[in-house]
Design a protein around this motif. Sequence first.
Motif, PDB file in Angstrom:
ATOM      1  N   ALA A  13      42.501   4.010 -47.521  1.00 55.57           N
ATOM      2  CA  ALA A  13      42.083   4.955 -46.482  1.00 55.57           C
ATOM      3  C   ALA A  13      42.228   4.341 -45.088  1.00 55.57           C
ATOM      4  O   ALA A  13      42.588   5.048 -44.132  1.00 55.57           O
ATOM      5  CB  ALA A  13      40.644   5.395 -46.719  1.00 55.57           C
ATOM      6  N   GLU A  14      41.981   3.055 -44.964  1.00 55.32           N
ATOM      7  CA  GLU A  14      42.156   2.375 -43.673  1.00 55.32           C
ATOM      8  C   GLU A  14      43.624   2.400 -43.249  1.00 55.32           C
ATOM      9  O   GLU A  14      43.934   2.582 -42.068  1.00 55.32           O
ATOM     10  CB  GLU A  14      41.700   0.923 -43.762  1.00 55.32           C
ATOM     11  CG  GLU A  14      40.226   0.717 -43.957  1.00 55.32           C
ATOM     12  CD  GLU A  14      39.898  -0.752 -44.124  1.00 55.32           C
ATOM     13  OE1 GLU A  14      39.959  -1.484 -43.107  1.00 55.32           O
ATOM     14  OE2 GLU A  14      39.620  -1.165 -45.261  1.00 55.32           O
ATOM     15  N   LEU A  15      44.508   2.190 -44.207  1.00 59.72           N
ATOM     16  CA  LEU A  15      45.942   2.207 -43.909  1.00 59.72           C
ATOM     17  C   LEU A  15      46.390   3.595 -43.481  1.00 59.72           C
ATOM     18  O   LEU A  15      47.146   3.744 -42.511  1.00 59.72           O
ATOM     19  CB  LEU A  15      46.736   1.730 -45.127  1.00 59.72           C
ATOM     20  CG  LEU A  15      46.410   0.316 -45.610  1.00 59.72           C
ATOM     21  CD1 LEU A  15      47.135   0.025 -46.910  1.00 59.72           C
ATOM     22  CD2 LEU A  15      46.754  -0.712 -44.552  1.00 59.72           C
ATOM     23  N   VAL A  16      45.917   4.612 -44.190  1.00 62.50           N
ATOM     24  CA  VAL A  16      46.273   5.989 -43.840  1.00 62.50           C
ATOM     25  C   VAL A  16      45.790   6.320 -42.427  1.00 62.50           C
ATOM     26  O   VAL A  16      46.538   6.886 -41.617  1.00 62.50           O
ATOM     27  CB  VAL A  16      45.700   6.981 -44.877  1.00 62.50           C
ATOM     28  CG1 VAL A  16      45.835   8.414 -44.406  1.00 62.50           C
ATOM     29  CG2 VAL A  16      46.391   6.784 -46.231  1.00 62.50           C
ATOM     30  N   GLU A  17      44.554   5.958 -42.113  1.00 62.27           N
ATOM     31  CA  GLU A  17      44.018   6.199 -40.763  1.00 62.27           C
ATOM     32  C   GLU A  17      44.856   5.497 -39.702  1.00 62.27           C
ATOM     33  O   GLU A  17      45.135   6.061 -38.639  1.00 62.27           O
ATOM     34  CB  GLU A  17      42.571   5.720 -40.678  1.00 62.27           C
ATOM     35  CG  GLU A  17      41.596   6.566 -41.453  1.00 62.27           C
ATOM     36  CD  GLU A  17      40.196   5.962 -41.500  1.00 62.27           C
ATOM     37  OE1 GLU A  17      39.906   5.024 -40.717  1.00 62.27           O
ATOM     38  OE2 GLU A  17      39.403   6.426 -42.334  1.00 62.27           O
ATOM     39  N   ALA A  18      45.286   4.275 -39.998  1.00 56.96           N
ATOM     40  CA  ALA A  18      46.098   3.514 -39.037  1.00 56.96           C
ATOM     41  C   ALA A  18      47.452   4.181 -38.808  1.00 56.96           C
ATOM     42  O   ALA A  18      47.960   4.185 -37.679  1.00 56.96           O
ATOM     43  CB  ALA A  18      46.293   2.084 -39.526  1.00 56.96           C
ATOM     44  N   VAL A  19      48.036   4.741 -39.851  1.00 54.64           N
ATOM     45  CA  VAL A  19      49.327   5.433 -39.698  1.00 54.64           C
ATOM     46  C   VAL A  19      49.163   6.641 -38.794  1.00 54.64           C
ATOM     47  O   VAL A  19      49.947   6.840 -37.863  1.00 54.64           O
ATOM     48  CB  VAL A  19      49.906   5.839 -41.071  1.00 54.64           C
ATOM     49  CG1 VAL A  19      51.135   6.729 -40.896  1.00 54.64           C
ATOM     50  CG2 VAL A  19      50.246   4.611 -41.894  1.00 54.64           C
ATOM     51  N   TYR A  20      48.145   7.460 -39.048  1.00 56.95           N
ATOM     52  CA  TYR A  20      47.910   8.632 -38.187  1.00 56.95           C
ATOM     53  C   TYR A  20      47.675   8.205 -36.739  1.00 56.95           C
ATOM     54  O   TYR A  20      48.197   8.817 -35.810  1.00 56.95           O
ATOM     55  CB  TYR A  20      46.709   9.442 -38.681  1.00 56.95           C
ATOM     56  CG  TYR A  20      47.001  10.358 -39.835  1.00 56.95           C
ATOM     57  CD1 TYR A  20      47.882  11.434 -39.702  1.00 56.95           C
ATOM     58  CD2 TYR A  20      46.393  10.173 -41.067  1.00 56.95           C
ATOM     59  CE1 TYR A  20      48.139  12.292 -40.762  1.00 56.95           C
ATOM     60  CE2 TYR A  20      46.635  11.030 -42.133  1.00 56.95           C
ATOM     61  CZ  TYR A  20      47.511  12.087 -41.968  1.00 56.95           C
ATOM     62  OH  TYR A  20      47.760  12.933 -43.022  1.00 56.95           O
ATOM     63  N   ALA A  21      46.899   7.158 -36.537  1.00 61.42           N
ATOM     64  CA  ALA A  21      46.566   6.706 -35.184  1.00 61.42           C
ATOM     65  C   ALA A  21      47.777   6.149 -34.447  1.00 61.42           C
ATOM     66  O   ALA A  21      47.856   6.238 -33.216  1.00 61.42           O
ATOM     67  CB  ALA A  21      45.459   5.659 -35.245  1.00 61.42           C
ATOM     68  N   ALA A  22      48.734   5.583 -35.172  1.00 60.49           N
ATOM     69  CA  ALA A  22      49.904   4.971 -34.531  1.00 60.49           C
ATOM     70  C   ALA A  22      50.792   5.997 -33.848  1.00 60.49           C
ATOM     71  O   ALA A  22      51.450   5.686 -32.856  1.00 60.49           O
ATOM     72  CB  ALA A  22      50.713   4.185 -35.562  1.00 60.49           C
ATOM     73  N   SER A  23      50.817   7.219 -34.364  1.00 64.46           N
ATOM     74  CA  SER A  23      51.658   8.263 -33.772  1.00 64.46           C
ATOM     75  C   SER A  23      51.093   9.637 -34.108  1.00 64.46           C
ATOM     76  O   SER A  23      51.686  10.402 -34.871  1.00 64.46           O
ATOM     77  CB  SER A  23      53.097   8.139 -34.271  1.00 64.46           C
ATOM     78  OG  SER A  23      53.919   9.065 -33.601  1.00 64.46           O
ATOM     79  N   PRO A  24      49.945   9.973 -33.531  1.00 62.63           N
ATOM     80  CA  PRO A  24      49.278  11.227 -33.897  1.00 62.63           C
ATOM     81  C   PRO A  24      50.082  12.490 -33.572  1.00 62.63           C
ATOM     82  O   PRO A  24      49.902  13.514 -34.216  1.00 62.63           O
ATOM     83  CB  PRO A  24      47.967  11.183 -33.115  1.00 62.63           C
ATOM     84  CG  PRO A  24      48.198  10.211 -32.015  1.00 62.63           C
ATOM     85  CD  PRO A  24      49.210   9.230 -32.512  1.00 62.63           C
ATOM     86  N   GLU A  25      50.980  12.383 -32.615  1.00 64.97           N
ATOM     87  CA  GLU A  25      51.756  13.565 -32.235  1.00 64.97           C
ATOM     88  C   GLU A  25      52.876  13.886 -33.226  1.00 64.97           C
ATOM     89  O   GLU A  25      53.350  15.025 -33.262  1.00 64.97           O
ATOM     90  CB  GLU A  25      52.334  13.417 -30.819  1.00 64.97           C
ATOM     91  CG  GLU A  25      53.362  12.316 -30.647  1.00 64.97           C
ATOM     92  CD  GLU A  25      52.784  10.909 -30.555  1.00 64.97           C
ATOM     93  OE1 GLU A  25      53.594   9.967 -30.597  1.00 64.97           O
ATOM     94  OE2 GLU A  25      51.564  10.742 -30.447  1.00 64.97           O
TER      95      GLU A  25
END
Length: 87
Positions: A13-25
Amino acid sequence: DIAILVREEVRSAELVEAVYAASPELVRDVTVFDVYHGSAIEAGLKSVALGLILQDSSRTLTDSETDATVAAVVESLQRDHGAKLTE
């Protein structure tokens, strides 16, 4: 899709959150589709495979935009979670 090596204690879940945060657009969906623990990997590590769906709401992404987004995701995972891309 990307596959990374991370410490056992890093939650998917931490990895998934980091992916979304890296490029939310541009990141529309992230799926963990494989987690491997085994003799082929150094003790204390696991391999996590992530499927990424990238999409702009109004146009088709170019290859360079896609590549830049994946690079930003990988950089974020490396910096924040000590991840290494698997070969």
